[in-house]
Structures are given as structure tokens and as C-alpha cells.
Design an enzyme around this catalytic site. Structure first.
Site, PDB file in Angstrom:
ATOM      1  N   GLU A   1       0.876  -1.185   0.088  1.00 31.27           N
ATOM      2  CA  GLU A   1      -0.018   0.047   0.014  1.00 31.27           C
ATOM      3  C   GLU A   1       0.680   1.063   0.080  1.00 31.27           C
ATOM      4  OE1 GLU A   1      -0.695  -2.464   1.939  1.00 31.27           O
ATOM      5  OE2 GLU A   1      -2.732  -3.175   1.420  1.00 31.27           O
TER       6      GLU A   1
ATOM      7  N   HIS B   1     -10.955  -4.563  10.660  1.00 21.03           N
ATOM      8  CA  HIS B   1     -11.850  -4.519   9.420  1.00 21.03           C
ATOM      9  C   HIS B   1     -12.997  -4.111   9.472  1.00 21.03           C
ATOM     10  CE1 HIS B   1      -8.636  -7.872   8.729  1.00 21.03           C
ATOM     11  NE2 HIS B   1      -8.886  -7.699   7.352  1.00 21.03           N
TER      12      HIS B   1
HETATM   13  C1  LIG Z   1      -2.119  -4.401   4.749  1.00 21.97           C
HETATM   14  C2  LIG Z   1      -2.887  -5.226   4.192  1.00 21.97           C
HETATM   15  N1  LIG Z   1      -3.528  -4.989   2.993  1.00 21.97           N
HETATM   16  C3  LIG Z   1      -4.485  -5.860   2.501  1.00 21.97           C
HETATM   17  C4  LIG Z   1      -5.248  -6.861   3.090  1.00 21.97           C
HETATM   18  C5  LIG Z   1      -6.349  -7.561   2.398  1.00 21.97           C
HETATM   19  N2  LIG Z   1      -5.690  -8.891   2.378  1.00 21.97           N
HETATM   20  C6  LIG Z   1      -6.196  -9.719   3.438  1.00 21.97           C
HETATM   21  S1  LIG Z   1      -5.483 -11.308   3.138  1.00 21.97           S
HETATM   22  C7  LIG Z   1      -4.840 -10.719   1.564  1.00 21.97           C
HETATM   23  C8  LIG Z   1      -3.828 -11.447   0.482  1.00 21.97           C
HETATM   24  C9  LIG Z   1      -2.916 -12.213   1.163  1.00 21.97           C
HETATM   25  O1  LIG Z   1      -2.221 -12.993   0.486  1.00 21.97           O
HETATM   26  P1  LIG Z   1      -0.994 -13.965   1.004  1.00 21.97           P
HETATM   27  O2  LIG Z   1      -0.225 -13.002   1.720  1.00 21.97           O
HETATM   28  O3  LIG Z   1      -0.325 -14.625  -0.366  1.00 21.97           O
HETATM   29  O4  LIG Z   1      -1.819 -14.570   1.804  1.00 21.97           O
HETATM   30  P2  LIG Z   1      -3.067 -15.832   1.510  1.00 21.97           P
HETATM   31  O5  LIG Z   1      -4.189 -15.350   1.646  1.00 21.97           O
HETATM   32  O6  LIG Z   1      -2.617 -16.324   0.033  1.00 21.97           O
HETATM   33  O7  LIG Z   1      -2.694 -17.016   2.629  1.00 21.97           O
HETATM   34  C10 LIG Z   1      -5.216  -9.383   1.261  1.00 21.97           C
HETATM   35  C11 LIG Z   1      -4.792  -8.569   0.188  1.00 21.97           C
HETATM   36  C12 LIG Z   1      -4.879  -6.823   4.510  1.00 21.97           C
HETATM   37  N3  LIG Z   1      -5.574  -7.486   5.346  1.00 21.97           N
HETATM   38  N4  LIG Z   1      -3.794  -6.031   5.101  1.00 21.97           N
END
Ligand SMILES: Cc1ncc(C[n+]2csc(CCOP(=O)(O)OP(=O)(O)O)c2C)c(N)n1
Ligand SMILES: Cc1ncc(C[n+]2csc(CCOP(=O)(O)OP(=O)(O)O)c2C)c(N)n1
Ligand SMILES: [Mg+2]
Ligand SMILES: [Mg+2]
Lengths: 339, 329, 339, 329
Positions: free
Chosen positions: C65, C134
Site C-alpha cells: 500500500e 476490518h
Molecule cells: C495491509 C493489508 N493489505 C491488504 C489486506 C487484505 N488482504 C487480506 S488477505 C490478502 C491476501 C494475502 O495474500 P497472501 O499473503 O499470499 O496470503 P494468503 O491469503 O494467500 O494466505 C489481502 C490482500 C490486509 N489484510 N492487510
């Protein structure tokens, strides 16, 4: 609270002494941040600690605030009691997620099972032409988000006692020292930046505002530099027969609403002085507290003197225009008495 | 590797427990959401990120950890929590929002804190990394032979905290292991669109630490890589980053329409189910009998059922409890 | 302002339509953020845009971000007009430095020489058990820091008009849509999340609050979900003969202080409803405005209904306890009328 | 490399201008701060970070840039600004807090914005990186052959924005060059205590982009490395990171007690003054005569003097101007 003392310290030294005493007392206490080691902290809040406690307990960090503030949380959750310095509060934006989403909330999310005994100390305030990324107060920002205690000392005495309370608190505390009050040789010196400080450790409870001066015509409510300016203004106004009460909130969270209400009951008129931005901040909260809880005692609109919702500008005439000052306070009080 | 049978059996048990847990949770989550899927309804409301398919990472790593080692998990935390030995009943009660939960219902599924086994997690992507670094710092300062593990996803590896945390751990030579779950996706964004190089393990070079990529979703491969890294950390040898290729069987969250995902992907991934494969391995190598494994299956089922029962039967917190615990006394 | 329309859209669709129209009109407008492409935005605010404008103008980003919001600033300074999505406002802490120290201040620091036409859109609000990372609103946090316009629509009609205004504004705007008002199939549906929206582009000026309902006994001032709840409560109270005026601020910066003062002049009693945290936020600012500028018209203490300074808890009874609701509003109004 | 004389002479002129500028600023900064050094007094109050000694980085890079290319500088911005062609008078007026300044006195020394030459900077360490990435994104989207450069220090390379920005630039193959000034210090913290590996250029591996370390504080070496990187970026070849070893002659800021710095370090560094060396090079290689260089010295002095004169003679903004420009109309 403590023996009368004639020893005088600057606020910076009072803070460093508080930390030193607590580090002696409790091996879990340690300091980390940028330039807190050999340099002694850009604002001297850690001066002498490195020499005394060495690099293992006074840790210079890379410029990775989210990293090391997050690490402070991790260490706190594992039983340490970190004091972590964010050099200027203005930099909070690179580390805010660790601060307000984790440090401030883990205790709550855990239903009280997790303790986060962490002090985030940081420099606030302007008046020396450092512009809008190095001069803000922002206490309103931190006080708005639940889970952090917010401490803002105005004297060396308070600085020491509040710091010791902060370190001993099992909750996260943001401790904001005003650069102009620290007694630094390279800042404009105001006389109260050096003041009596007992040598022994002592604590000052959070959530207890202090009446710095009794008065009956009007109350000025403030913190940090505003308190100092209010006291100056009060002296001025006294010459004209106006009796000013000055209330130093000392902590924004917890907020001593009772003290606010009590002073309004006494003077019926309130001026809030706030070096933070005007809107959606401390001045609004104090005004709201007054109108919610002391409405019947209020004889005039609450007045607010704060930074008028512009970033702090650099140039001297511009900066002076937006910051509170004792002469602006004098004028505001007079206006208030006319209304 | 010569892994004692007992350990292998525990790995199997933990993996099966996780899988059953996630499947049971998926069902519980659906309750009250039919015919209209409303995220706010049913006994388990809110977002729900499940980790079925990703068992090997959690189990392969946590098998090496002691109770006093610290683990910081992610928004998708159940498999880590279970593998780390978090109290399953209280964890489930938390997810059901009950007062018997780990956080008395305040945190829910993304905020599981069990200080007894030094487990925590967070809903913020990338946040786990500095926090595990800090736990490791505490251990090192106190000269304790404890290790911290930060789990995070392939998506999280592009957050600034990754860089800051790995650098801190490296300069301070901290006993921490960084474990990246490469499940190819961050919600709808595939790894190759978000990550400049194919393996985050190669980013170890930027910190002068060892980096290992485990290219198969295999608990033994993870176990081996993690064992080395954790031992090195414990002996004062500093941090390691391990990345593990793994597979997400469910959507990103329950209710994810998964429009972005090739239609047959999950089907295909399930051909390679790491639990089935491990089961087969145990049998084909005469390590365990069908019957022994069946017993573990049953044990897992019992644990999961008990946890859900406990959660369901527990009371909700009194509404006014909402005002407590912002601060401890 | 625009022709009467019978077409109804959800707020999410109204937002996406606004963006689509502006992207057609102005090649400088583009969208970036996590999952804004094929997924169409987790909350549907960019649904259909990827299909229409392709990956060059609807850009999925890594989870970085600070990186991509800072990049949006860089692009804006070079003449583009980015709309950048921060998935949940709760994540602001990882990118806040770029937002408030740069996006919000560069125009000021440059003495007006730099334009930052950037829309930061983000989802706010709770009520669906997603806990404290959230579910927050945090508009008070953004409104406190100068340099960002803060927009919070409450209806699909406003959402479209305010989004078009935001995109056409040469200043940075944070546009906060409430998850519960978007009309998403997977959220609790409230009837006003679908409403009439004209097909053509139209703008709604910032800083103009809207009287959503005229009344004479008490004014309820709010934004977003609070407006909806206030209107529900007003209907309830009407049955008991209580006449409620409901004011939707629509933008927190600029704040329509005149509208606040006018409604107080009319009803003499104010309840502020705020889904953000109670202290040091919007409810305080509105109360302060009232006591500063409409003191003489006020017949009772200002009352505030907001999240009582605790992180939003997960469990249903806990969350319901801390969030405003129409029944709490009904009670608060009755108390207010007794005082 | 075959560099035209004109270019070499411009390099010399720019470097000398920067050096003179910083020295003149150091003096102006001292005014009104004697006998008591008060950061708030004198014609130039506030913090002051000077870049004497670091001229080669700024000049070696910016020589390749066109007016329409973008540069984002740091808290120590004068050398970059001068090399990029920022209006020296208005820049100096800004630093003096005058209404004729680039920002009408609102920004001061850390906030110099000159949209005419696409220059900006910031007081926040690491902030320049994503912003330059964004400028490059704009250029690429519009299919313009323009390049963006992010300057930042060795300290900044440990900020999360470094990681995020480099990754973004790499996946999107943007026309941006990342230039790290390795002056060995971040205030009092030496690079080896803050940075896990010795060269940030090696971190290029983490993004699959070229990384170049220029190990000497030499304008020609920088010029060569930068030329290649900028040309690659301009032709659509994507980003590069260049790190340059350079030397900070002054304290971190004016008034820095520099207790952390070995007593003789600056003395030693000055032996290797990059301007003196370049001067010698020009003469010894018969590229320029003493007289020609003397003329450039004079030109530089004139530019600097004029700028300071303009600044000193300009009026302050009216106090009420403080309320303007939060927003543009
Ligand atoms: C700082 C932040 N940005 C965006 C999100 C929204 N978000 C939650 S899970 C996710 C994807 C995460 O991907 P990854 O790290 O590969 O973990 P996975 O969900 O694949 O286990 C996002 C974008 C968040 N929770 N925190
Ligand atoms: C985010 C942030 N953290 C800390 C600071 C305080 N600070 C200003 S300059 C500086 C050192 C920067 O070091 P480096 O990046 O190497 O640049 P140099 O000063 O050596 O040119 C620090 C810590 C800041 N301005 N911003
Ligand atoms: Mg993933
Ligand atoms: Mg440096």
C-alpha cells in the site's frame, strides 16, 4: 508526593533520568530507536544511557520504523518492557499499522490475556521553522484511536514522573515530549524548560489533570507548550484584573473529564489552547465534554485556539501566524470575556 | 532424514486435525447463511479464511517448535494455531464469539492469542514479520534458546515489513525463521503478477541470510528445511527464510466467487492432496498401518468435534463486556 | 440537479458507474489497488471496469500500500488522475505517511504549485462481525489532518455525484464508502442501499450537508450508516409525536458548519451519531461547532452516540453493544428531550 | 567513454555550483545563531542538511536527464535540485522563507517543488521511492519516453518503501532509476550497523533488475553507470538500482555535534574531494585549462551569489498567506 528539591533539570534530562532509573530497577526495560545510542537521542531523551547500559539495552536501529516498532511489540509480548523512540511524531505514518492495529489492540483482542508494556516516545511541536513534516503535535490522532494511553508532559517534574508511570504501566503508552520544552541548548529556551526534579524515582498517575494556576474568570485548558503559554498569558491578564485558571491535562488518554467540568463550574468560561490541528481533535473533544457535562455552568461559547487546519508552514511569519502564542491567548481570553 | 515414527504419526495427526477443522469450520460457517449468504449471519459470522491444503507448511515447521517458542500467524491462522498447540476448544469458542474463547469473543478468527503456547496472529498482511523479530529479540536479549517463527503469504512478501523485518533480524542475528506460504495467490492476484522474482527465498540474498525454497507441498520436505533453520536459529546462527509451495483448496475467504481462478485449478490441486500423499507414504513405507492411521483420523475427529461442541455450548459474553480489556489493570 | 430517474442502483454500482463515466471522459483517470481488476474490487466498487478498460487502466497491485499509494501520488503529480483503492480503511497505517505527509501536503508545501488530483477510495464500517482491523470508520482520523477532502456518501445517488466530484477535483480526496450501504449481496441488505441514480454524469458539491428530513424538536447529525439509522429512528419517534430533523454531512472536509448551526437554530437540541470512535473525532467536532457558534440557541447539552473508545469487537453481542443503531438513537433522543 | 568536453565542463560547473551553494548556505545558516546556536533564529532557521561532498551522485545522474524527466529527492535535496536545474533563485528564496520561493515560503529546505523541471523532494526518509515509481508509471501509461529518478540514502534503503517501490517498478517494468547515496551514515548510525549486506545494489537480485555499485565518489563513474541505466529505462528496459559510495563533508544537519564520527574522518574524506579530483582530471588530461575552469568557478559563484541576493532581498509572505494553498481552487 516527593521531597522538596532544589535540583533543577531540563525536561530532556528528566526523561533520560527516569528511563535510567527504571532500567536499573528492571532488567526487562530497554530502549530502541534511531540514534538513541551514542548520539543519545536527537532530542537528548536517551542521553547517557548508552554509556551506562551498553548497546544491548540501548539499541540503535536502522530507519525501519514499522520494523522496529513492530519488534518492540513482539518483545513486549514476550515479557520485555521496551521504550521505543519514534524520532518525530510526524513520521508515525510509516509505522502506524503496528502502533494502532497491533500495539493498541492486541490486549483487547485477547480479552486481556496479552499485556503490551511498551512506551512509544516521540518528539512533537513546532515553532522553530521545521515545516509540516517535523513540527506537528498529532496527539489528537493518537487519542482518537483506542488502546493507547497518551501522555504529554509540560514540566521536567511531570516528565520524569509520567515517564516512570509509563514504563511501569502494563499497557502501551505514547509519550509525547514537546521539543520546545525540553531545555535543549539549540532550541529557543523558555525558562520553565528547566525545573526542580527530585532525584529519586516517583510516579504521576495518568488521568489527573493539574490546575497550574487558580483563577475565577476564565479557564484555559491545554497541554505541553500551550500550558506554558497560558501561564504567561495569565500573568499578563492578571495585570488587567482578569483572573485566569490554567488546567494542564497532562494525559489525553485517560482524559480527566472531571477536572474539565470542575474548572468550568468555577469559571463558566473556557478557552482550549491546542498546538495540534483545530478540527476533529483535542480542542473539539474538550469543548464537547464541556457542552455535554457542564452545559448549565457555561456562560459563553467555548473558544478554541489551535492550528487552523493547515500543515505547519516553514517561513517564520507563516508559522507564527498559525501557532498558538501567549499574546494570541491574551486576545482570545479578552474576546471570550466580551461574549 | 531419519524421523522417528512417533513424530511422523504426530505430523499425520496434526495435518488431519487441521483438515477436519477447516472442513468443519466451512460447514459451520455456512450455517444460517442459506438461502441468503449474508456474511453477518449464522453462528460464525465475519470473514473466514481457511487453510485446507496448506497443512504441510504449518505442521512441518511447528513440529520442531517447543511450547516456549513463539509463532506469529496471519489472517489465515487456523493451521498454524493448531500445529503450534493452541487450545483448540478456546480457539473454536473464540471463532464462535463465545466468552470462553481465547479473547472472550473480542478477536474472532483473525485474532487468536494464546500466550500459553506463545501464539498470536493478525488480520494485517505482513504484520507478523516484525513481531516475530521482536519475540526473537527478547529471547536473544535474555539469552534464552528460544526461537520465533513468522508465517506469512506470498502476497505479504511484497509488504515493506518483509524488508524491514528481515534486515533487522539479519543485522541482529536473531533466532527467527521466516516462513512464506506460496499458495500462488493473494486473493485474486497471482504471484507472478505481484512478485518481481519467482521465489521469495531468493530475496535472502538481500539480507545475507540463507534462503530455501521448498518446491512441493510436502510435509517431510518442509520438516527437513525447517529443522535445519530452526536449529541454526536456536544455536545462535541467525535467521533463515523458507518459502514453501503450497495449495489453497478453498477460496480466499468463504464466499469468494473465485472468478479469477481457472475453473479446474482446485480440482487439479486436490489430485496432489498433501495429506493423502503423506498417508500413502506412511503406508507404502510400512511406517503405519491403515488401522493405526484410522485411529489417528478418529482422534482428530474427536478433537475437532469436542472443540466445536465446546464452542457451540459456550455462552456469549455479556454485551457490556465490550467495554472491558482495552487496557489491563 | 438532474432529471427524475426511476433506474435504481446499488451504491457499489453507482460508484463503479461514476468511475466508468469519468474514465471514458478523461484518459488521465485510472484505477489501481488490490483486486480491483478481474475481481472488480472486493466491495464491487470497480466491477466491470477491467472488462471495459483493460489492465492498463485498471491495475491490480501487489500488497504494497505505501508503494502503490505513493505511486499514485507520483502519477498524479505528473498529470494523471488516479483513483486508488485502499481495500479497508483499517489498513491505512501501512501507507499513512504517503497519504498524510505527501498526498495531503505537497500542494501546500509548494505554495499551490503542485496539484494532486487523486482519489483514495476505501471501505469503512462494521456491523458484520469482522472485528477491529476490518470494521472501523476512522473518518475522524483523516478529517483531523489537513490537506485531504473527506467524503462519506450515504445513498447511491450521492455516491455517484460525490465520486464524480472527487475525480474532477484537483485536490486529493479520501472517499469512504460504508460496506453496509453498498448493497452487496453478501452483506445485510438495508433497503436504501439501492436507490435512484440518473444515468448521466452529475456532480455534488463538497461541503454541502443535506437535510434528509425536516423536523423541529431535535437534530440528528451524522454520516453514512448513521444517517440511515437516524432516519429509521425518526420514523419511530414520529409515532410518539417527536419531530426529528436529520442532517447528513456528506463531507467532513469541508465541513458544512453553517448547516450545523442552522439546524440547531431550528431545533435547539442536537444528537451526533458517529460510527467512528467517540473521543477526539467527528462527534466532538460537531459538538464543538455547536457550542462555539450556536451556543445561544442550544437548549440542552449536545449528546453523542458513537463507538465508546474500544476497538470494534468481533462477537455479535459485543459489536452490537458498541455500534450505534436506530434503537439506541431512539433512546438517546428521548433522553435528550428529557434534559 | 567518450564524453564531449561541453558535458564535462557542465559537470564541473554543476559540481562547483553545488559546493559553493552548500558552503554559502552553511554560512547563511550560521547568521543570527551566534553566540547562542538556536535553530529557530537567523535568516535560515529550521533543520539544514547539506550535501557538500556528495556532488558526483547528483551531477553524474542528472546530466543524463531532460527537463521533462522527473527527479524525487530527499531531506538533503540541494545537490539534486541544482543538478536537475531547479530555479536557483526561487529555491534559495524558499529556503529563506520568502514569498518569491518555490513554495512561497511554506515548504522550506526539505520541501522544494519545481514542476517546471519535475523536481520534488520530502523530509521523510524513503518516501521518494514510490513517488518516482508513480511518475514513471505515468510516463509509461502515456507512452512517453521519459524517465524518473528516485534518490535516497543508504539509511533509506532499509525502509519498507524501498522494497515495495523496487518490486512495483520491476513487475511493471517502469522507466525509473533508483539511486542510493551511500555516504556511510544515517545520522549517527553507520551503514554496517543498519544494513545486513554491504551493498544495496546487491538487493537488485530480489527484484530481478540490474544493480550497480559505484565504489568511488567519482562523477565520471556515476555518469557512466547512470547513462546506461537511464538509457535502458528510456528504451523500455525497466528499472535499475545504482548505489554510489559518496562522502558527507558536513554533519548530518548543521549543528550536529558529530560525537559519533571518528575525529579525523572528515579531514580524511576531504583528501579525496571529488571536485578537486575532477578538476585535476580535466587539467591533466588537457580537457580544460586553469583559466577555463576559473571561468566556470566564477560563473558558479555568480549564480550562487545572485540566488542568495535574490533570496535576501525578497519579502516574506504576509502572515495570512499561511491559510492559503491547502487546496488549489
Ligand atoms: C495491509 C493489508 N493489505 C491488504 C489486506 C487484505 N488482504 C487480506 S488477505 C490478502 C491476501 C494475502 O495474500 P497472501 O499473503 O499470499 O496470503 P494468503 O491469503 O494467500 O494466505 C489481502 C490482500 C490486509 N489484510 N492487510
Ligand atoms: C521515516 C523517517 N524516519 C526518520 C527520519 C529522520 N531522519 C532524517 S535523515 C535521517 C538519516 C537518513 O540517512 P540516509 O538515508 O543515509 O541519508 P543521509 O542523511 O545520509 O543523506 C533520519 C533518520 C525521517 N526523516 N523520516
Ligand atoms: Mg498467498
Ligand atoms: Mg546516508
Amino acid at each position: 508526593m516527593s521531597a522538596i528539591t532544589s535540583r533543577k533539570l531540563t525536561m530532556a534530562k528528566a526523561i533520560a533520568e527516569a528511563i535510567s532509573l527504571e532500567m536499573e530497577r528492571d532488567p526487562r526495560v530497554f530502549v530502541m530507536g534511531e540514534d538513541v545510542g551514542v548520539y543519545g537521542g536527537i532530542f537528548g531523551a536517551t542521553a547517557g544511557l548508552y554509556e551506562k547500559f551498553g548497546p544491548e539495552r540501548v539499541i540503535d536501529t536502522p530507519i525501519s520504523e514499522a520494523g522496529f516498532i513492530g519488534a518492540a511489540l513482539g518483545a513486549a509480548m514476550e515479557g520485555m518492557r521496551p521504550i521505543v523512540e519514534l524520532m518525530f511524531v510526524d513520521f508515525f505514518g510509516v509505522a502506524m499499522d503496528q502502533i494502532y492495529n497491533h500495539i493498541a489492540k492486541n490486549t483487547y483482542f485477547s480479552g486481556g490475556n496479552i499485556r503490551v508494556p511498551l512506551v512509544l516516545m516521540t518528539a512533537v511541536g513546532g515553532g522553530y521553522n521545521d515545516a509540516g513534516q517535523h513540527s506537528q503535535c498529532l496527539w489528537g490522532t493518537f487519542a482518537h484511536l483506542p488502546g493507547l494511553k497518551v501522555v504529554v508532559p509540560s514540566t521536567p517534574y511531570d516528565a520524569k514522573g509520567l515517564m516512570i508511570s509509563a514504563i511501569r504501566d502494563d499497557n502501551p503508552v505514547i509519550y509525547m515530549f514537546h521539543k520546545g520544552l525540553l531545555g535543549l541548548g539549540w532550541m529557543t529556551l523558555i525558562k520553565d524548560s528547566t525545573g526542580p526534579v527530585p532525584e529519586e524515582p516517583y510516579t504521576i498517575p495518568f488521568g489527573k489533570a493539574e490546575v497550574k494556576r487558580e483563577g475565577k474568570d476564565v479557564s484555559i485548558i491545554s497541554v505541553a507548550m500551550g500550558v506554558y503559554q497560558a501561564l504567561e498569558a495569565a500573568k499578563e491578564l492578571e495585570k488587567e484584573g482578569i483572573s485566569v485558571e490554567v488546567l494542564d491535562l497532562r494525559t489525553l488518554v485517560p482524559l480527566d473529564r472531571e477536572a474539565i467540568i470542575n474548572t468550568v463550574k468555577k469559571t463558566h468560561r473556557v478557552l482550549v489552547v491546542d498546538e495540534d490541528y483545530l478540527s476533529y481533535g483535542m480542542s473539539g473533544e474538550v469543548a464537547a465534554t464541556v457542552v455535554e457535562h457542564a452545559f448549565d455552568y457555561l456562560e459563553a461559547p467555548v473558544k478554541r485556539l489551535a492550528v487552523p487546519d493547515v500543515p505547519i508552514p516553514y517561513s517564520r511569519p507563516l508559522e507564527q501566524f498559525v501557532l498558538p502564542s501567549s499574546s494570541k491567548i491574551v486576545n482570545a481570553v479578552k474576546e471570550l470575556l466580551r461574549s | 532424514m531419519n524421523i522417528p515414527k512417533e513424530t511422523l504419526m504426530r505430523m499425520y495427526l496434526e495435518m488431519v486435525t487441521i483438515r477436519l477443522y477447516e472442513e468443519t469450520m466451512a460447514e459451520a460457517y455456512q450455517e444460517g447463511k442459506y438461502p441468503v449468504f449474508n456474511i453477518a449471519s449464522g453462528p460464525v459470522p465475519g470473514e473466514m479464511h481457511l487453510a485446507a491444503g496448506q497443512e504441510p507448511v504449518a505442521v512441518g515447521v511447528c513440529m520442531h517448535l517447543k511450547k516456549e517458542d513463539a509463532v506469529v500467524g496471519t489472517h489465515r491462522p487456523h493451521h498454524f494455531a493448531i500445529a503450534k498447540g493452541v487450545d483448540l476448544k478456546r480457539m473454536t469458542a473464540e471463532i464462535f464469539g463465545k466468552v470462553t474463547g481465547l479473547g472472550r469473543g473480542k478477536g474472532g478468527h483473525m485474532h487468536l492469542f494464546d500466550p500459553d503456547v506463545h501464539f498470536s496472529c493478525s488480520g494485517i498482511v505482513g504484520a507478523s514479520i516484525p513481531q516475530a523479530v521482536g519475540a526473537a529479540l527478547a529471547f536473544k536479549m535474555r539469552k534464552e534458546k528460544r526461537v520465533a517463527v513468522a508465517f506469512f503469504g506470498d502476497g505479504a512478501a511484497n509488504q515493506g515489513t518483509f524488508h524491514e523485518g528481515l534486515n533487522l533480524a539479519a543485522i541482529w542475528k536473531l533466532p527467527v525463521v521466516f516462513v512464506c506460504e506460496d499458495n500462488s495467490w493473494a486473493i485474486s492476484v497471482p504471484k507472478e503478477k505481484s512478485t518481481a522474482i519467482s521465489q521469495n527465498a531468493d530475496r535472502a540474498v538481500a539480507y545475507g541470510i540463507p534462503g530455501v525454497y521448498v518446491g512441493e507441498n510436502d510435509v517431510l520436505a518442509v520438516y527437513e528445511a525447517a529443522g535445519e533453520a530452526i536449529e541454526r536459529a536456536r544455536q545462535g546462527g541467525g535467521p533463515t527464510i523458507i518459502e514453501v509451495k503450497t495449495d489453497r483448496f478453498f477460496g480466499h475467504f468463504q464466499g469468494d466467487p473465485e472468478v479469477y481462478r481457472p475453473k479446474d485449478e482446485v480440482q487439479r490441486l486436490k489430485q496432489n492432496d498433501p495429506i493423502k500423499r503423506f498417508r500413502k507414504y506412511l503406508i507404502e513405507n510400512d511406517i503405519a498401518t491403515e488401522n493405526e492411521l484410522k485411529q489417528l483420523d478418529d482422534e482428530a475427529r474427536k478433537r475437532v468435534e469436542e472443540a466445536f461442541l465446546f464452542a457451540r455450548e459456550s455462552p456469549y459474553p455479556a454485551p457490556e463486556e465490550a467495554l472491558l480489556h482495552v487496557f489491563v489493570e
